[in-house]
Motif scaffolding. Structure first.
Motif, PDB file in Angstrom:
ATOM      1  N   ARG A 136       0.851  -1.233   0.092  1.00  0.00           N
ATOM      2  CA  ARG A 136       0.069  -0.057   0.042  1.00  0.00           C
ATOM      3  C   ARG A 136       0.943   1.086   0.049  1.00  0.00           C
ATOM      4  O   ARG A 136       0.752   2.306  -0.779  1.00  0.00           O
ATOM      5  CB  ARG A 136      -0.921   0.052   1.069  1.00  0.00           C
ATOM      6  CG  ARG A 136      -2.020  -1.106   1.209  1.00  0.00           C
ATOM      7  CD  ARG A 136      -3.241  -1.146   2.392  1.00  0.00           C
ATOM      8  NE  ARG A 136      -3.561   0.302   2.595  1.00  0.00           N
ATOM      9  CZ  ARG A 136      -4.568   0.672   3.331  1.00  0.00           C
ATOM     10  NH1 ARG A 136      -4.795  -0.405   4.255  1.00  0.00           N
ATOM     11  NH2 ARG A 136      -4.957   1.694   3.565  1.00  0.00           N
ATOM     12  N   GLU A 137       2.138   1.290   0.805  1.00  0.00           N
ATOM     13  CA  GLU A 137       2.634   2.514   0.560  1.00  0.00           C
ATOM     14  C   GLU A 137       3.581   2.474  -0.597  1.00  0.00           C
ATOM     15  O   GLU A 137       3.674   3.577  -1.130  1.00  0.00           O
ATOM     16  CB  GLU A 137       3.802   2.221   1.890  1.00  0.00           C
ATOM     17  CG  GLU A 137       4.651   3.502   2.098  1.00  0.00           C
ATOM     18  CD  GLU A 137       3.623   4.585   2.560  1.00  0.00           C
ATOM     19  OE1 GLU A 137       4.050   5.589   2.484  1.00  0.00           O
ATOM     20  OE2 GLU A 137       2.643   4.416   3.219  1.00  0.00           O
ATOM     21  N   ALA A 138       3.992   1.313  -1.062  1.00  0.00           N
ATOM     22  CA  ALA A 138       4.608   1.507  -2.667  1.00  0.00           C
ATOM     23  C   ALA A 138       3.451   2.109  -3.434  1.00  0.00           C
ATOM     24  O   ALA A 138       3.901   2.759  -4.480  1.00  0.00           O
ATOM     25  CB  ALA A 138       5.105   0.149  -2.925  1.00  0.00           C
ATOM     26  N   GLN A 139       2.280   1.528  -3.486  1.00  0.00           N
ATOM     27  CA  GLN A 139       1.178   2.055  -4.279  1.00  0.00           C
ATOM     28  C   GLN A 139       1.150   3.627  -4.152  1.00  0.00           C
ATOM     29  O   GLN A 139       0.880   4.161  -5.398  1.00  0.00           O
ATOM     30  CB  GLN A 139      -0.208   1.314  -3.843  1.00  0.00           C
ATOM     31  CG  GLN A 139      -1.253   1.601  -4.548  1.00  0.00           C
ATOM     32  CD  GLN A 139      -2.606   0.982  -4.379  1.00  0.00           C
ATOM     33  OE1 GLN A 139      -2.970   1.439  -3.045  1.00  0.00           O
ATOM     34  NE2 GLN A 139      -3.242   0.309  -4.951  1.00  0.00           N
ATOM     35  N   ARG A 140       1.065   4.288  -2.909  1.00  0.00           N
ATOM     36  CA  ARG A 140       1.039   5.794  -2.961  1.00  0.00           C
ATOM     37  C   ARG A 140       2.061   6.532  -3.447  1.00  0.00           C
ATOM     38  O   ARG A 140       2.062   7.222  -4.178  1.00  0.00           O
ATOM     39  CB  ARG A 140       0.763   5.843  -1.309  1.00  0.00           C
ATOM     40  CG  ARG A 140       0.757   7.315  -0.936  1.00  0.00           C
ATOM     41  CD  ARG A 140       0.866   7.797   0.442  1.00  0.00           C
ATOM     42  NE  ARG A 140       2.207   7.601   0.897  1.00  0.00           N
ATOM     43  CZ  ARG A 140       3.320   8.359   0.768  1.00  0.00           C
ATOM     44  NH1 ARG A 140       2.969   9.597   0.050  1.00  0.00           N
ATOM     45  NH2 ARG A 140       4.276   8.202   1.073  1.00  0.00           N
ATOM     46  N   LEU A 141       3.228   5.544  -3.277  1.00  0.00           N
ATOM     47  CA  LEU A 141       4.593   6.141  -3.702  1.00  0.00           C
ATOM     48  C   LEU A 141       4.882   6.335  -5.417  1.00  0.00           C
ATOM     49  O   LEU A 141       5.455   6.951  -6.047  1.00  0.00           O
ATOM     50  CB  LEU A 141       5.879   5.674  -3.328  1.00  0.00           C
ATOM     51  CG  LEU A 141       6.055   5.756  -1.825  1.00  0.00           C
ATOM     52  CD1 LEU A 141       7.362   4.975  -1.229  1.00  0.00           C
ATOM     53  CD2 LEU A 141       6.325   7.361  -1.419  1.00  0.00           C
TER      54      LEU A 141
END
Length: 305
Positions: A136-141
């Motif tokens: 999810r954090e990679a998705q945001r980035l």
């Protein structure tokens, strides 16, 4: 002719992991492993996630894997992403219990002791939550350029995992990618996982990233990074459990039970919060409320909540 067929089968993973592969925006299928917090929320073609509500790549409002700063007046967002909301549970994970057991056996320290089926199931379920947080954090980035590369995965690992755990996972990822880059001579005879020295399938993780809509395009190095990170995380968690005083030892051989496994996790402040089912990440605190923060260079800060 048979040799050609065998080579084609072996290199199928290489063909499907072409750099930047991910398909057009309308090629995404609906996925049960969606990283969205709610199925009722709007699905966006190039990512299908709710971070677009912030309208800013630099906004931390909806990055619940790090610091939750959603404004009180954003009631719609709070309903979906409140600190007590649960992480999506993965119906299918990109590994099997057999692969988990083989990956754990790679660590010399973990060769002793037999893991029961229920302990392996529990470990797999807990690490799947860490996978969701990192993804999810990679998705945001990945939103700005609609592409997930190793840089986004590495940054997500640093944000979500504790300092010690993230260093170990990134070291494993760098080692896997280095092996992959040095094995160009046999790229048509071995799959990516073998060339990276990994037990987990890079192809399965890549497919999971695409189906989960981490980004419009997923680079092959991102899949290698995430695969190596998760494989290392399995070993990291079990190493901490094995060193715990809650695990009884018979002639030096640890005896893993589900109860002792859960007690060891509950008392480890670096992994307990990471493995909780809540969207909001509980940092540096164990189940008893004690905080143990590693500041770097071997310096620790102790306090009570």
């Amino acid at each position: 002719m048979a040799g050609k067929g065998k080579t084609a089968a072996r290199t199928l993973e290489d063909l499907t992991l072409d750099s930047g592969y991910g398909g057009a925006a309308d090629s995404f299928r609906s996925s049960s492993v969606s990283l969205c917090c709610s199925d009722s929320h709007l699905s966006y073609a190039h990512g299908g996630n709710y971070w677009h509500l912030t309208e800013s790549m630099h906004s931390r409002h909806n990055s619940l894997d790090t610091v939750n700063t959603v404004l009180a007046e954003d009631t719609e967002v709070l309903e979906c992403c409140g600190p007590c909301a649960k992480l999506p549970e993965l119906e299918d994970v990109p590994w099997s219990l057999g692969e988990v057991e083989c990956a754990l056996r790679k660590e010399q320290e973990l060769c002793a002791g037999k893991l029961s089926r229920e302990v392996l199931d529990k470990l797999s379920a807990l690490v799947s939550r860490a996978l969701v947080r990192v993804a999810r954090e990679a998705q945001r980035l990945s939103l700005r350029y609609a592409k997930c590369t190793k840089q986004e995965i590495q940054s997500a690992i640093r944000m979500v995992l504790s300092w010690t755990v993230s260093v170990n996972c990134i070291t494993a990822a760098l080692g896997a990618l280095s092996l992959y880059n040095m094995s160009t001579g046999d790229k048509f005879s071995r799959g990516k996982s073998a060339r990276c020295g990994l037990v987990f399938s890079v192809g399965k993780f890549f497919k999971w990233m695409v189906d989960s809509r981490v980004a419009l395009r997923v680079h092959e190095h991102a899949a290698i990074y995430l695969t190596a990170c998760v494989e290392s995380l399995f070993r990291e968690v079990l190493c901490r459990v094995q060193r715990s005083a809650h695990v009884e030892k018979d002639s030096g051989v640890p005896k893993f039970t589900l109860e002792s496994f859960e007690l060891a996790i509950n008392n480890d402040s670096e992994v307990w919060g990471l493995l909780q089912p809540y969207q909001h990440l509980i940092c540096g605190k164990n189940a008893n409320g004690k905080i143990r923060l590693k500041m770097g260079h071997g310096v620790f800060l102790w306090c009570h909540a």
